[in-house]
Design a protein around this motif. Structure first.
Motif, short mmCIF file in Angstrom:
data_model
loop_
_atom_site.label_atom_id
_atom_site.label_comp_id
_atom_site.label_asym_id
_atom_site.label_seq_id
_atom_site.Cartn_x
_atom_site.Cartn_y
_atom_site.Cartn_z
N LYS A 36 0.83 -1.21 0.00
CA LYS A 36 0.00 0.00 0.00
C LYS A 36 0.86 1.25 0.00
O LYS A 36 2.06 1.22 0.29
N GLU A 37 0.22 2.37 -0.33
CA GLU A 37 0.92 3.64 -0.32
C GLU A 37 1.17 4.10 1.13
O GLU A 37 0.42 3.75 2.05
N ARG A 38 2.23 4.88 1.28
CA ARG A 38 2.48 5.47 2.59
C ARG A 38 1.44 6.56 2.83
O ARG A 38 1.23 7.42 1.96
N GLU A 39 0.81 6.53 3.99
CA GLU A 39 -0.25 7.49 4.28
C GLU A 39 0.01 8.19 5.61
O GLU A 39 0.45 7.59 6.57
N GLY A 40 -0.31 9.47 5.62
CA GLY A 40 -0.21 10.22 6.86
C GLY A 40 -1.46 10.03 7.68
O GLY A 40 -2.55 9.89 7.13
N PHE A 41 -1.32 10.02 8.99
CA PHE A 41 -2.51 9.89 9.82
C PHE A 41 -2.53 10.83 11.01
O PHE A 41 -3.54 10.89 11.74
N GLY A 42 -1.46 11.58 11.22
CA GLY A 42 -1.50 12.52 12.33
C GLY A 42 -0.31 13.46 12.34
O GLY A 42 0.80 13.07 12.01
N THR A 43 -0.59 14.71 12.68
CA THR A 43 0.46 15.71 12.80
C THR A 43 0.24 16.56 14.05
O THR A 43 -0.88 16.63 14.58
N ILE A 44 1.30 17.21 14.48
CA ILE A 44 1.20 18.18 15.56
C ILE A 44 2.11 19.35 15.21
O ILE A 44 3.24 19.17 14.77
N ARG A 45 1.56 20.54 15.36
CA ARG A 45 2.29 21.74 15.02
C ARG A 45 2.91 22.33 16.28
O ARG A 45 2.53 21.98 17.39
N SER A 46 3.81 23.27 16.11
CA SER A 46 4.52 23.81 17.26
C SER A 46 3.60 24.57 18.22
O SER A 46 3.96 24.76 19.38
N ASP A 47 2.41 24.96 17.74
CA ASP A 47 1.44 25.58 18.65
C ASP A 47 0.51 24.54 19.27
O ASP A 47 -0.52 24.88 19.84
N SER A 48 0.89 23.26 19.11
CA SER A 48 0.15 22.12 19.68
C SER A 48 -1.12 21.77 18.94
O SER A 48 -1.88 20.91 19.39
N ARG A 49 -1.37 22.42 17.83
CA ARG A 49 -2.54 22.04 17.02
C ARG A 49 -2.29 20.67 16.39
O ARG A 49 -1.25 20.42 15.79
N THR A 50 -3.26 19.77 16.55
CA THR A 50 -3.13 18.43 16.00
C THR A 50 -4.13 18.20 14.88
O THR A 50 -5.16 18.86 14.79
N SER A 51 -3.80 17.24 14.04
CA SER A 51 -4.66 16.84 12.94
C SER A 51 -4.57 15.32 12.84
O SER A 51 -3.47 14.78 12.79
N SER A 52 -5.72 14.64 12.84
CA SER A 52 -5.71 13.18 12.82
C SER A 52 -6.72 12.64 11.83
O SER A 52 -7.81 13.20 11.66
N ALA A 53 -6.38 11.52 11.24
CA ALA A 53 -7.29 10.84 10.32
C ALA A 53 -8.40 10.14 11.09
O ALA A 53 -8.21 9.70 12.22
N ASP A 54 -9.55 10.01 10.44
CA ASP A 54 -10.69 9.36 11.08
C ASP A 54 -10.37 7.92 11.47
O ASP A 54 -10.90 7.40 12.46
N SER A 55 -9.50 7.28 10.70
CA SER A 55 -9.18 5.87 10.95
C SER A 55 -8.48 5.64 12.29
O SER A 55 -8.47 4.52 12.80
N VAL A 56 -7.92 6.69 12.87
CA VAL A 56 -7.20 6.52 14.13
C VAL A 56 -7.79 7.35 15.27
O VAL A 56 -7.40 7.16 16.44
N LYS A 57 -8.72 8.22 14.96
CA LYS A 57 -9.31 9.05 16.00
C LYS A 57 -9.98 8.17 17.06
O LYS A 57 -10.65 7.20 16.74
N GLY A 58 -9.77 8.54 18.29
CA GLY A 58 -10.34 7.78 19.39
C GLY A 58 -9.49 6.61 19.83
O GLY A 58 -9.71 6.04 20.90
N ARG A 59 -8.51 6.22 19.00
CA ARG A 59 -7.63 5.11 19.35
C ARG A 59 -6.17 5.56 19.51
O ARG A 59 -5.46 5.07 20.38
N PHE A 60 -5.74 6.47 18.64
CA PHE A 60 -4.36 6.95 18.67
C PHE A 60 -4.32 8.38 19.20
O PHE A 60 -5.18 9.20 18.87
N THR A 61 -3.30 8.66 20.00
CA THR A 61 -3.11 10.01 20.54
C THR A 61 -1.71 10.49 20.19
O THR A 61 -0.73 9.80 20.48
N ILE A 62 -1.65 11.67 19.59
CA ILE A 62 -0.37 12.26 19.23
C ILE A 62 -0.07 13.40 20.19
O ILE A 62 -0.94 14.26 20.43
N SER A 63 1.14 13.40 20.72
CA SER A 63 1.54 14.47 21.62
C SER A 63 3.02 14.72 21.42
O SER A 63 3.71 14.01 20.69
N LYS A 64 3.51 15.77 22.07
CA LYS A 64 4.91 16.13 21.91
C LYS A 64 5.49 16.60 23.22
O LYS A 64 4.86 17.38 23.94
N ASP A 65 6.65 16.07 23.52
CA ASP A 65 7.41 16.53 24.68
C ASP A 65 8.36 17.61 24.16
O ASP A 65 9.41 17.31 23.60
#
Length: 123
Positions: free
Chosen positions: A40-69
């Motif tokens: 399969k193709e490589r697909e993005g599913f989540g990002t976090i910006r330096s202002d802590s704004r996150t973006s997540s794909a529906d396929s992982v919402k509710g199951r995956f959490t992205i954060s940054k230290d």
């Protein structure tokens, strides 16, 4: 230049959890996760910006959490309720642009990549 090093992959049974980390050599505006399953193709599913704004794909919402230290320049991915279809090589990627910091941004927007870490979920 930014070096990205992923860690934390492994094998787990369906319903289990894993935590992935991505250590960046310096702070950068946008950092996120892609994955590529066999054939399969490589697909993005989540990002976090330096202002802590996150973006997540529906396929992982509710199951995956992205954060940054921010103190350690480390991206963290907590994955719960894993499914066999989550089996893939997981990559950390980053770029220095304020815009296009979304999970659906094209791969070409990300100029820095880690080497990947394998996640295998068995049924």
């Amino acid at each position: 230049q930014v070096q990205l090093v992923e860690s934390g992959g492994g094998s787990v049974q369906a319903g289990g959890s894993l935590r992935l980390s991505c250590a960046a050599s310096r702070n950068i505006i946008c950092i996120g996760w892609f994955r590529q399953a066999p054939g399969k193709e490589r697909e993005g599913f989540g990002t976090i910006r330096s202002d802590s704004r996150t973006s997540s794909a529906d396929s992982v919402k509710g199951r995956f959490t992205i954060s940054k230290d921010n103190a350690k320049n480390t991206l963290i991915l907590r994955m719960n309720s894993l499914k066999p279809e989550d089996t893939a090589m997981y990559y950390c990627a980053a770029h220095g642009t304020w815009f296009q910091c979304q999970f659906a941004a094209p791969r070409s927007a990300f100029g820095y990549w880690g080497q990947g870490t394998q996640v295998t979920v068995s049924s």
